[in-house]
Design an enzyme around this catalytic site. Structure first.
Site, PDB file in Angstrom:
ATOM      1  N   CYS A  77       0.801  -1.222   0.000  1.00 37.10           N
ATOM      2  CA  CYS A  77       0.000   0.000   0.000  1.00 37.10           C
ATOM      3  C   CYS A  77       0.838   1.279   0.000  1.00 37.10           C
ATOM      4  CB  CYS A  77      -0.926   0.013   1.205  1.00 37.10           C
ATOM      5  SG  CYS A  77      -2.273  -1.184   1.099  1.00 37.10           S
ATOM      6  N   CYS A 118      14.436   4.223  16.026  1.00 41.97           N
ATOM      7  CA  CYS A 118      15.621   5.086  16.107  1.00 41.97           C
ATOM      8  C   CYS A 118      15.806   5.646  17.510  1.00 41.97           C
ATOM      9  CB  CYS A 118      15.514   6.242  15.126  1.00 41.97           C
ATOM     10  SG  CYS A 118      15.244   5.768  13.415  1.00 41.97           S
ATOM     11  N   ARG A 426      42.148   3.252  24.095  1.00 40.56           N
ATOM     12  CA  ARG A 426      40.873   3.823  24.514  1.00 40.56           C
ATOM     13  C   ARG A 426      40.775   4.026  26.023  1.00 40.56           C
ATOM     14  NH1 ARG A 426      36.741   0.474  20.482  1.00 40.56           N
ATOM     15  NH2 ARG A 426      37.157   1.760  18.638  1.00 40.56           N
TER      16      ARG A 426
END
Length: 596
Positions: A77, A118, A426
């Site tokens: 659709c 998201c 790191r």
């Protein structure tokens, strides 16, 4: 039904479920946050329940856990995600993102509240039809009469390691079922930015880059505080080039090479122009799995392993979103369910001081696979080794890739001063940032560095970048003293010219910072990676508490421990997932063949 596509032009996200229900009014700009469920909103379009539900008999209307028929109806659709993205003119559209192709039902629901996927990581002001609807729980279809399924190999977790293992086993002739608890596939791999470390590759040789297996081993062991498993590290390095070749053979582009923290040489492979490696590789792996028609099931959470009473793993118990609880039996099981950086409770159990710190991980990184493996007799190691990444955008969960520093950006504190070797490991970089005023710092770069790395464009799109036509303007945007900032950059640029960083000993100085415009991104350390997990051997067999391999049980990726020691080098994660995913798939395949 194609006429319904016009609905798509008036909402940010209108790929809804269609089911006849209550009253319906055509959605408009004022109804995007409607309290009406999507099922009701579509009634006037006279789409019956069969439009989304596949009726198997007169008593049951079945929706599979992948919601296949439902999503096909949405697309019929409203059009595909790509078509929807083209029709939407806003700055941001959820129909086109780094997550790639995903089901409409990852965000949209007909019977309960819709939610933009998201926003599990972002905080976009992105209303969605039915997004404020009262949640209506729909009971799963009873599965009491469902037969036990059988396959050759089960892979748990559809990130890079899981997809790689599944494709490898499938290509060897095995029947594979790949299970993913989230509504989308990709896991943390889809978020990976910097690149894939590999040595002695064809791409390195073409560019004249001198590197070696031994140097990659030395870098990895040093970065991990020599706490790594040397055997696994040697496998990581020696097979890294063949993993690059394998990815290339199935359609990946990782021909660009950069350098990341802790690496002696340029060995971080990534797409042309320095684009994010994770989204690209995930897209390639998904396509290859789809082309092979591998049985990939989302919304399918593994609850526990099934054993044969003699210690051999022979299957899993699964809880499907719609199918309920059922069992799959197999000749081998590969665990590739990732780490636990998004599980605050588990993080707090091993490192209480990290509780409350943001994470760059996707919401599915909760350590389920480790706990399931432990319950099945597996041994957990190095669980206290949790990596903090130094550059997560302040006030967000957006990781600023290490490649920005690798391409020349420097770290500046609120006082306008540089304070650390940007390419140290790191853990050391994170400690240095936390010691600065306010516990944050700025990544500073110029237009030349911006143009050198495609990923930086995304940070502009997300509104994370401060800028200035001059250093004085940038200093004002940062809230830092202009004279101090100018002095810091002048010192760095002189170091670039001399090819020697007398201040902090940075070995690689690829670019000066002197070409307007000038930019800064405020960053803070965040929970990024868990080095611990299930103990494995060179064949990726899971080691039991008794010290011996558990028959039929393999593992690969972040769910395992031993490869990275106390600290992971950037670029080694994707390398680990592909290399050990291939080994796990191949050895699970051997187990299948040996059982015949």
């Amino acid at each position: 039904m194609k006429s319904l596509r016009s609905i798509a032009t008036i909402a940010i996200a209108t790929l809804g479920l269609f089911c006849a229900g209550a009253s319906y009014a055509a959605p408009d700009a004022t109804r995007l946050g409607s309290s009406t469920p999507l099922a009701a909103m579509h009634k006037d379009k006279k789409v019956t329940c069969k439009g989304c539900h596949e009726e198997k008999n007169q008593e049951k209307i079945v929706v599979d856990d992948n919601e296949t028929v439902v999503n096909a109806t949405c697309v019929e659709c409203h059009g595909t995600l790509a078509e929807m993205a083209k029709e939407k003119k806003e700055h941001l559209t959820p129909h086109q993102s780094h997550l790639g192709l995903m089901n409409c039902t990852s965000c949209h629901s007909g019977h309960s509240q819709s939610k933009t996927y998201c926003n599990n990581c972002h905080t976009f002001d992105m209303p969605i039809p039915g997004g404020t609807a009262a949640i209506k729980r729909v009971k799963p279809v009873p599965a009491d009469s469902r037969p036990v399924e059988k396959t050759d190999i089960i892979v748990i977790g559809a990130g890079a390691a899981g997809f790689t293992a599944a494709i490898t086993a499938h290509d060897g002739g095995a029947k594979v079922i790949l299970l993913e608890k989230q509504p989308i596939t990709g896991g943390n791999s889809a978020l990976s930015a910097g690149g894939m470390n590999a040595t002695e590759t064809a791409f390195q040789k073409k560019k004249g880059i001198k590197d070696s297996v031994d140097v990659m081993i030395q870098d990895t062991m040093k970065g991990g505080g020599n706490h790594n498993n040397p055997e696994l590290v040697r496998i990581l390095a020696t097979q890294s080039a063949s993993s690059v070749d394998w990815l290339t053979s199935i359609g990946a582009d990782i021909s660009d090479i950069g350098q990341m923290a802790g690496a002696t040489n340029y060995r971080t492979h990534r797409p042309t122009g320095g684009a994010a490696v994770g989204a690209h590789i995930t897209k390639v792996l998904k396509k290859n799995a789809a082309d092979r028609k591998i049985d990939v099931r989302v919304n399918s959470k593994v609850l526990k392993l099934v054993e044969d009473g003699k210690g051999k793993v022979i299957g899993v118990v699964v809880e499907g979103k719609h199918s309920g609880t059922y069992t799959i039996l197999a000749k081998a099981v590969v665990m590739a369910a990732g780490g636990f950086s998004a599980n605050q409770t588990l993080v707090g159990q091993y490192q209480p001081q990290f509780v409350g710190m943001t994470t760059s991980n996707q919401p599915g990184a909760t350590g389920d696979g480790m706990l399931i493996g432990e319950q099945g007799g597996g041994q957990l190691i190095d669980m206290k080794e949790i990596q903090i990444h130094p550059t997560v955008a302040a006030g967000s969960r957006i990781l600023i890739t290490e490649a920005v520093r690798g391409n020349g950006a420097i770290l500046i504190n609120r006082n306008g001063k540089r304070f650390v070797n940007e390419l140290t490991t790191r853990d050391k970089a994170s400690q240095a940032v936390l010691a600065q005023p306010g516990g944050s710092a700025f990544l500073v770069f110029d237009s030349v560095i911006h143009k050198s790395l495609k990923q930086i464009d995304g940070y502009f799109e997300l509104g994370l970048v401060k800028e200035g036509a001059t250093l004085a303007e940038l200093a004002q945007a940062m809230g830092a003293p202009a004279d101090t900032l100018a002095q810091s950059l002048d010192t760095y640029n002189k170091a670039f010219e001399a090819k020697k960083d007398a201040e902090f000993g940075r070995a690689d100085l690829p670019r000066a910072i002197r070409t307007p415009k000038f930019y800064a991104i405020e960053i803070k350390p965040g929970i990024h990676y868990t080095m611990g997990g299930l103990q494995i051997n060179a064949e990726t067999q899971v080691i039991g508490k008794h010290g011996q391999p558990i028959p039929g049980f393999y593992a690969a990726g972040e769910v395992t421990g031993g490869v990275h020691g106390k600290n992971r080098l950037g670029g080694n994660s994707i390398s680990e997932t592909i290399t050990f995913g291939r080994i796990a798939g191949a050895n699970a395949l051997k187990a299948v063949k040996n059982s015949k």
